[in-house]
Motif scaffolding. Sequence first.
Motif, PDB file in Angstrom:
ATOM      1  N   GLY A 166       6.922  60.533 -61.798  1.00 18.30           N
ATOM      2  CA  GLY A 166       5.858  60.087 -62.683  1.00 18.30           C
ATOM      3  C   GLY A 166       6.304  59.980 -64.128  1.00 18.30           C
ATOM      4  N   HIS A 167       6.741  61.088 -64.712  1.00 17.82           N
ATOM      5  CA  HIS A 167       7.070  61.109 -66.136  1.00 17.82           C
ATOM      6  C   HIS A 167       8.399  60.416 -66.449  1.00 17.82           C
ATOM      7  N   LEU A 168       9.365  60.528 -65.557  1.00 21.67           N
ATOM      8  CA  LEU A 168      10.672  59.907 -65.832  1.00 21.67           C
ATOM      9  C   LEU A 168      10.754  58.457 -65.381  1.00 21.67           C
ATOM     10  N   LYS A 169       9.893  58.052 -64.405  1.00 17.78           N
ATOM     11  CA  LYS A 169      10.018  56.704 -63.867  1.00 17.78           C
ATOM     12  C   LYS A 169       8.717  55.890 -63.894  1.00 17.78           C
ATOM     13  N   GLY A 170       7.587  56.515 -64.163  1.00 19.85           N
ATOM     14  CA  GLY A 170       6.344  55.777 -64.207  1.00 19.85           C
ATOM     15  C   GLY A 170       5.867  55.312 -62.847  1.00 19.85           C
ATOM     16  N   ALA A 171       6.189  56.062 -61.809  1.00 20.27           N
ATOM     17  CA  ALA A 171       5.828  55.671 -60.442  1.00 20.27           C
ATOM     18  C   ALA A 171       4.949  56.741 -59.803  1.00 20.27           C
TER      19      ALA A 171
ATOM     20  N   GLY B 216      16.132  38.995 -54.082  1.00 19.93           N
ATOM     21  CA  GLY B 216      16.225  40.391 -53.676  1.00 19.93           C
ATOM     22  C   GLY B 216      16.484  41.341 -54.826  1.00 19.93           C
ATOM     23  N   PRO B 217      17.734  41.501 -55.219  1.00 21.49           N
ATOM     24  CA  PRO B 217      18.054  42.465 -56.292  1.00 21.49           C
ATOM     25  C   PRO B 217      17.317  42.230 -57.611  1.00 21.49           C
ATOM     26  N   PRO B 218      17.113  41.003 -58.078  1.00 20.87           N
ATOM     27  CA  PRO B 218      16.479  40.841 -59.393  1.00 20.87           C
ATOM     28  C   PRO B 218      14.992  41.180 -59.427  1.00 20.87           C
ATOM     29  N   LEU B 219      14.263  40.983 -58.310  1.00 22.41           N
ATOM     30  CA  LEU B 219      12.810  41.019 -58.364  1.00 22.41           C
ATOM     31  C   LEU B 219      12.158  42.231 -57.700  1.00 22.41           C
ATOM     32  N   LEU B 220      12.881  42.969 -56.874  1.00 23.61           N
ATOM     33  CA  LEU B 220      12.228  44.014 -56.079  1.00 23.61           C
ATOM     34  C   LEU B 220      11.504  45.034 -56.952  1.00 23.61           C
TER      35      LEU B 220
ATOM     36  N   TYR C 188       7.715  46.105 -56.717  1.00 25.60           N
ATOM     37  CA  TYR C 188       7.422  47.532 -56.767  1.00 25.60           C
ATOM     38  C   TYR C 188       6.472  47.881 -57.912  1.00 25.60           C
ATOM     39  N   ASN C 189       6.693  47.313 -59.094  1.00 32.08           N
ATOM     40  CA  ASN C 189       5.806  47.624 -60.220  1.00 32.08           C
ATOM     41  C   ASN C 189       4.362  47.293 -59.889  1.00 32.08           C
ATOM     42  N   PHE C 190       4.133  46.108 -59.334  1.00 24.16           N
ATOM     43  CA  PHE C 190       2.772  45.711 -58.982  1.00 24.16           C
ATOM     44  C   PHE C 190       2.227  46.584 -57.859  1.00 24.16           C
ATOM     45  N   ASN C 191       3.028  46.791 -56.821  1.00 25.63           N
ATOM     46  CA  ASN C 191       2.572  47.535 -55.655  1.00 25.63           C
ATOM     47  C   ASN C 191       2.238  48.980 -55.992  1.00 25.63           C
ATOM     48  N   ILE C 192       3.035  49.599 -56.857  1.00 25.52           N
ATOM     49  CA  ILE C 192       2.788  50.992 -57.237  1.00 25.52           C
ATOM     50  C   ILE C 192       1.480  51.119 -58.008  1.00 25.52           C
TER      51      ILE C 192
ATOM     52  N   PHE D  79      11.703  46.742 -71.411  1.00 24.41           N
ATOM     53  CA  PHE D  79      11.289  47.452 -70.199  1.00 24.41           C
ATOM     54  C   PHE D  79      11.652  46.657 -68.955  1.00 24.41           C
ATOM     55  N   PHE D  80      11.292  45.380 -68.927  1.00 22.54           N
ATOM     56  CA  PHE D  80      11.543  44.576 -67.732  1.00 22.54           C
ATOM     57  C   PHE D  80      13.038  44.284 -67.560  1.00 22.54           C
ATOM     58  N   PHE D  81      13.775  44.191 -68.642  1.00 22.49           N
ATOM     59  CA  PHE D  81      15.215  43.975 -68.499  1.00 22.49           C
ATOM     60  C   PHE D  81      15.893  45.214 -67.909  1.00 22.49           C
ATOM     61  N   VAL D  82      15.439  46.407 -68.333  1.00 23.15           N
ATOM     62  CA  VAL D  82      15.970  47.657 -67.761  1.00 23.15           C
ATOM     63  C   VAL D  82      15.640  47.724 -66.279  1.00 23.15           C
ATOM     64  N   ARG D  83      14.400  47.366 -65.922  1.00 27.80           N
ATOM     65  CA  ARG D  83      14.006  47.361 -64.516  1.00 27.80           C
ATOM     66  C   ARG D  83      14.824  46.335 -63.722  1.00 27.80           C
ATOM     67  N   PHE D  84      15.116  45.216 -64.340  1.00 27.42           N
ATOM     68  CA  PHE D  84      15.930  44.182 -63.714  1.00 27.42           C
ATOM     69  C   PHE D  84      17.321  44.721 -63.371  1.00 27.42           C
ATOM     70  N   LEU D  85      17.928  45.440 -64.310  1.00 29.32           N
ATOM     71  CA  LEU D  85      19.248  46.028 -64.056  1.00 29.32           C
ATOM     72  C   LEU D  85      19.161  47.126 -62.998  1.00 29.32           C
ATOM     73  N   GLU D  86      18.168  47.988 -63.125  1.00 28.62           N
ATOM     74  CA  GLU D  86      17.982  49.067 -62.155  1.00 28.62           C
ATOM     75  C   GLU D  86      17.766  48.520 -60.747  1.00 28.62           C
TER      76      GLU D  86
END
Length: 445
Positions: free
Chosen positions: A204-209, A271-275, A280-284, A324-331
């Motif tokens: 939650g606090h470290l990942k926002g999930a 796959g890798p760029p959008l998951l 995941y962001n929307f689904n969570i 934020f979204f660029f970091v998520r893109f790399l992750e």
Amino acid sequence: MGRGGQQTGPGEPASGKAKGVYTWEEVQSHCSRNDQWLVIDRKVYNITQWAKRHPGGFRVIGHYAGEDATEAFTAFHPDSKFVQKFLKPLLLGELAATEPSQDQDKNAAIVQDFKTLRAQVEKQGLFQGQPLFFFLHLGHIVLLEALGWMLVSMCGTGWIPTLLCSVILATAQSQAGWLQHDFGHLSVFKKSTWNHAVHKFVIGHLKGASANWWNHRHFQHHAKPNIFTKDPDINTLDTFVLGQTIPVEYGIKKIKHMPYNHQHQYFFLLGPPLLIPVFYNFNIMHTMITRRYWLDLAWAMTYYLRYFYYYAPLYGVFGSVALFFFVRFLESHWFVWVTQMNHIPMDIDHEKHKDWLTIQLQSTCNIEQSFFNDWFSGHLNFQIEHHLFPTMPRHNYHLVAPEVRALCEKHGIPYQEKTLWRGLADIVTSLKTSGDLWLDAYLHK
């Protein structure tokens, strides 16, 4: 009706009634969504109503309706005595003495040998976690987060500092993902409540999930890995066709939602760029709100508040969102390649009702050990050992691996271990193979 004369409705509790004696045929007839029985250590339970309150979610327990769930139950519950108090009111009876302990075509010798191995591993103390290991891991994540912010606050928000900050933050997010995985699997502390509490903080606090979102999704994957309609990780929403069976079935039915013979190419775009940044962001968020996981949502909001508190003064609101979204893109690239190299190239099929050892070995493979591979994958390069013993702390995987390999050799079960590069390349190779199978069936069958 069981041989003991007991009649039990689909949702009727068994508490206070005479216990029945049942055959596997009777148990297997109770496998619908509104009528679910299962067997644990030869005891027959009616889980129809309990499934809705199951902490791991109703789907994961429902996947074993009409089946023997002994091995899965043992794998997921480190404190079986604690869980017994929940099982007692659900007890219907037991299997008839003439019935085998295993259902379907499960190999009794494999089941017994794996049970013996697990007992040996427990005796060796390999299920005992070292909290210091995990808190040092947490420390390096916090240091990475601090380093990323200090870099742009001291060096400015130009392209180079921003790019370096993004890489550092993506590394922290990826490592936090592996760490929440440890707590989610109850593999750090002896008490499950402590694991659950820290899991909510980390995810939650470290990942926002959401911890609940992760639990309900991930435990299904472990319970029925690579099984079509039961493992959510291979539910590709008709974007990809995986394995050797599904592509042929789609081809015969002339299903063409995508040009699947090119899926090994558009995988790099979808796959890798959008998951993580999109799906995941929307689904969570959707799951936390619609299912009213308010505590998870509160923890997730602390992540976003912290993030914008530190980065909005530097980049502004729009720039912070873009970062934020660029970091998520790399992750997302990191996450997809690491998690899929162990599964996509393996057997993906409909339910075959195999024993625990066989099903996990058919659906998982290992990546060879090295300091970098261990860190890079969160020790999920030992995917086989992790799937066999999901509550085992990751720092002990390498200790049990030789014993698992020996057991596999004894029973002729392939134990696959690859180099990191071979594992990554096999994702693309397997996608191409599946796509070619679809095209052949689509054109000629």
